[in-house]
Design an enzyme around this catalytic site. Structure first.
Site, PDB file in Angstrom:
ATOM      1  N   GLU A   1     -72.364  18.515 106.198  1.00 15.20           N
ATOM      2  CA  GLU A   1     -72.617  18.790 105.179  1.00 15.20           C
ATOM      3  C   GLU A   1     -73.786  19.621 106.375  1.00 15.20           C
ATOM      4  O   GLU A   1     -73.848  19.259 107.438  1.00 15.20           O
ATOM      5  CB  GLU A   1     -74.251  17.918 104.672  1.00 15.20           C
ATOM      6  CG  GLU A   1     -74.348  17.413 103.850  1.00 15.20           C
ATOM      7  CD  GLU A   1     -74.961  15.956 102.966  1.00 15.20           C
ATOM      8  OE1 GLU A   1     -76.112  16.493 103.049  1.00 15.20           O
ATOM      9  OE2 GLU A   1     -74.354  15.197 102.786  1.00 15.20           O
TER      10      GLU A   1
ATOM     11  N   GLU B   1     -74.707   9.387 105.225  1.00 11.07           N
ATOM     12  CA  GLU B   1     -75.982   8.994 105.796  1.00 11.07           C
ATOM     13  C   GLU B   1     -76.468   7.721 105.716  1.00 11.07           C
ATOM     14  O   GLU B   1     -77.384   7.722 105.812  1.00 11.07           O
ATOM     15  CB  GLU B   1     -76.999  10.211 105.747  1.00 11.07           C
ATOM     16  CG  GLU B   1     -76.357  11.590 105.509  1.00 11.07           C
ATOM     17  CD  GLU B   1     -77.619  12.686 105.877  1.00 11.07           C
ATOM     18  OE1 GLU B   1     -78.339  12.245 104.587  1.00 11.07           O
ATOM     19  OE2 GLU B   1     -76.992  13.846 106.138  1.00 11.07           O
TER      20      GLU B   1
HETATM   21  C1  BG6 Z   1     -78.802  14.713 103.166  1.00 14.01           C
HETATM   22  C2  BG6 Z   1     -78.053  14.414 102.079  1.00 14.01           C
HETATM   23  O1  BG6 Z   1     -79.615  14.118 104.003  1.00 14.01           O
HETATM   24  O2  BG6 Z   1     -79.241  16.210 102.925  1.00 14.01           O
HETATM   25  C3  BG6 Z   1     -78.000  15.295 100.590  1.00 14.01           C
HETATM   26  O3  BG6 Z   1     -76.805  13.929 101.649  1.00 14.01           O
HETATM   27  C4  BG6 Z   1     -79.820  16.031 100.847  1.00 14.01           C
HETATM   28  O4  BG6 Z   1     -78.590  13.440  99.834  1.00 14.01           O
HETATM   29  C5  BG6 Z   1     -79.420  16.990 101.433  1.00 14.01           C
HETATM   30  O5  BG6 Z   1     -80.354  16.091  99.504  1.00 14.01           O
HETATM   31  C6  BG6 Z   1     -80.690  17.812 102.204  1.00 14.01           C
HETATM   32  O6  BG6 Z   1     -81.794  16.849 101.837  1.00 14.01           O
HETATM   33  P1  BG6 Z   1     -83.287  17.257 101.237  1.00 14.01           P
HETATM   34  O7  BG6 Z   1     -84.165  16.232 101.918  1.00 14.01           O
HETATM   35  O8  BG6 Z   1     -84.028  18.251 101.635  1.00 14.01           O
HETATM   36  O9  BG6 Z   1     -82.682  16.876  99.652  1.00 14.01           O
END
Ligand code: BG6
Length: 462
Positions: free
Chosen positions: A364, A165
């Site tokens: 993800e 990202e």
């Molecule tokens: C993604 C990232 O943006 O989402 C992770 O690659 C992150 O590092 C995940 O933890 C969830 O988002 P957040 O901000 O709730 O941790």
């Protein structure tokens, strides 16, 4: 049954800075440092010091991952751990031993390791000394670090990714103040976006020169498909520019080796275009990815901006569009993100039609929910039916995209074991496996048992 392609990846992703803990690390990354100076900014003042203790418990953790049917897993190598001398890129032997052991354990558990090289975790000294990703010096140092990783681990790791990202670095650090150093500067943001693209291409160039048998390299982008509030000319124009900035700025160079020309024109007209040489553009052109990882959490709904884009003031990309809160949208209130699974189908078709139908996987997806202990049953297992429903819906739309020919080879959940989440620390939990952060006792959730069945069947029941 909705059967997925043969050898489909069923797994999950984490990152070094969010799981390992700061143990035995010579350098601080930007988050380690931010927590040192402003612990009150982090939920319940919890920093990355221990995280989910992966540095000490990687063997048990990987076995737990295996126990829920995962056949592949992504984590990242921390630059701030692996490298001793950040200027000359000498390696730290304890870190090499650690990552070797992690990789060996994954392979012995028959899980394909995917290694990422940058998950927002720049060594903070490089920010202090050179201005971080604003500087091309960092691009060179990063490529040196990446090269070390390929040489040290490339005989066993066959899937590499250059960034996770990169847009979040641009937004969090240079536009919207959710990551250290919390700068608001549109021009710098534009340069950082360019430099991150250049760094990815140069790391790919270094990778190709090493000619590692059977190894592939890609990058991981958070794609947030844009949906306009209406068919009006103004809303459509807002959506066009939002899509160029949020998605195509990284997607196009990664897959096609060029920057979107309409965006270049806009940035030129606004006098904020990046500085880049013809030679660098050649490197970007000739070093595109073998595969793409797509992180998908939420769509991006926009409308025409309330204020005219040529209003006087600091240049920011979102002067061209405002966020649109669609009435009736479904939201995960704990994180504030809209739930719109069909967007995953739209991504699949977009990649198929506009991005060479390149091999890609969902790197993800997932939902962070707070206070999950309230869903514990008498045996102490968290009954996270909402997560099962969330993943099912996303997999159904993904399946549809694959049926229509999109070249998707896997689905990774964020995340295997509840891990540390930047400023939100341990507020929202995403894992298939829960983590009691006081005892580090890890327990499979209902969704983990469910996922195991999906992976075993390689599909969803009709
Ligand atoms: C993604 C990232 O943006 O989402 C992770 O690659 C992150 O590092 C995940 O933890 C969830 O988002 P957040 O901000 O709730 O941790």
């Amino acid at each position: 049954m909705k059967k997925f392609p043969e050898n489909f990846w069923w797994g999950a992703a984490t990152s070094g800075p969010q799981s390992e803990g700061r143990f035995n690390k010579k350098h601080a990354n930007v988050f380690d440092y931010h927590f040192e100076i402003e612990p009150e900014k982090f939920y319940q003042h919890i920093g990355p010091d221990v995280a989910s203790n992966f540095y000490n418990s990687y063997q048990e953790d990987i076995q737990l991952m295996k126990s829920i049917g995962m056949n592949s897993v992504r984590t990242s190598i921390q630059w701030s751990r692996l490298i001793d001398d950040l200027e000359t890129n000498t390696v730290n032997q304890e870190a090499v031993d650690f990552y070797n052991a992690v990789i060996a354990t994954m392979i012995s558990e028959k899980m394909t390791p995917v290694m990422n090289l940058h998950h927002f975790d720049l060594p903070v000294e490089l920010y202090a000394k050179y201005g971080g990703w604003e500087s091309k010096k960092i691009v060179e140092l990063y490529v040196g670090f990446a090269e070390q990783c390929f040489k040290l681990f490339g005989d066993r790791v066959k899937y590499w990714t250059t960034h996770n990202e990169p847009m979040v670095v641009v937004e969090g650090e240079y536009l919207f103040q959710f990551h250290y150093p919390n700068i608001v500067d549109g021009k710098k943001a534009v340069q950082v976006a360019y430099n991150l693209n250049l760094a990815s291409a140069k790391a790919i160039q270094a990778f190709r020169r090493l000619n590692i048998p059977e190894a592939k390299i890609g990058t991981i982008l958070n794609l947030t498909p844009t949906y306009a509030a209406s068919d009006s000319k103004e809303d459509q124009e807002a959506a066009r520019i939002a899509e160029l900035w949020n998605n195509n700025l990284f997607l196009e160079p990664a897959v096609h080796g060029t920057f979107p020309s309409e965006l270049e024109e806009l940035l030129t007209q606004d006098k904020v275009l990046w500085e880049g040489s013809a030679e660098e553009k050649e490197v970007i052109k000739n070093n595109t990815v073998d595969f793409l990882g797509v992180n998908f959490y939420h769509p991006n709904r926009v409308k025409a901006p309330d204020l005219a884009p040529n209003s006087v003031g600091e240049w920011l990309p979102n002067r061209y569009y405002d966020a649109y809160d669609m009435p009736g949208r479904r939201v995960n209130l704990d994180r504030g993100w809209e739930i719109y699974p069909k967007a995953l189908y739209d991504i699949a078709i977009n990649i198929k039609e506009n991005y060479k139908n390149i091999p890609w996987y969902v790197s993800e997806n997932g939902m962070g929910v707070s206070n999950e202990d309230r869903f514990k049953n008498s045996e102490g297992i968290i009954e996270d039916e909402y997560r099962i429903a969330f993943v099912t819906e996303h997999l159904e739309w993904l399946y549809q995209g694959i049926e229509e020919g999109s070249n998707c080879f896997g689905y990774h959940m964020w995340t295997p074991i509840d891990c540390w989440s930047w400023l939100n620390a341990y507020k929202n939990r995403y894992g298939f496996i829960s983590n009691n952060i006081h005892t580090q006792i890890k327990t499979v959730k209902q969704s983990g048992y469910w996922f195991k069945e999906v992976a075993k069947r390689n599909g969803l029941k009709e």
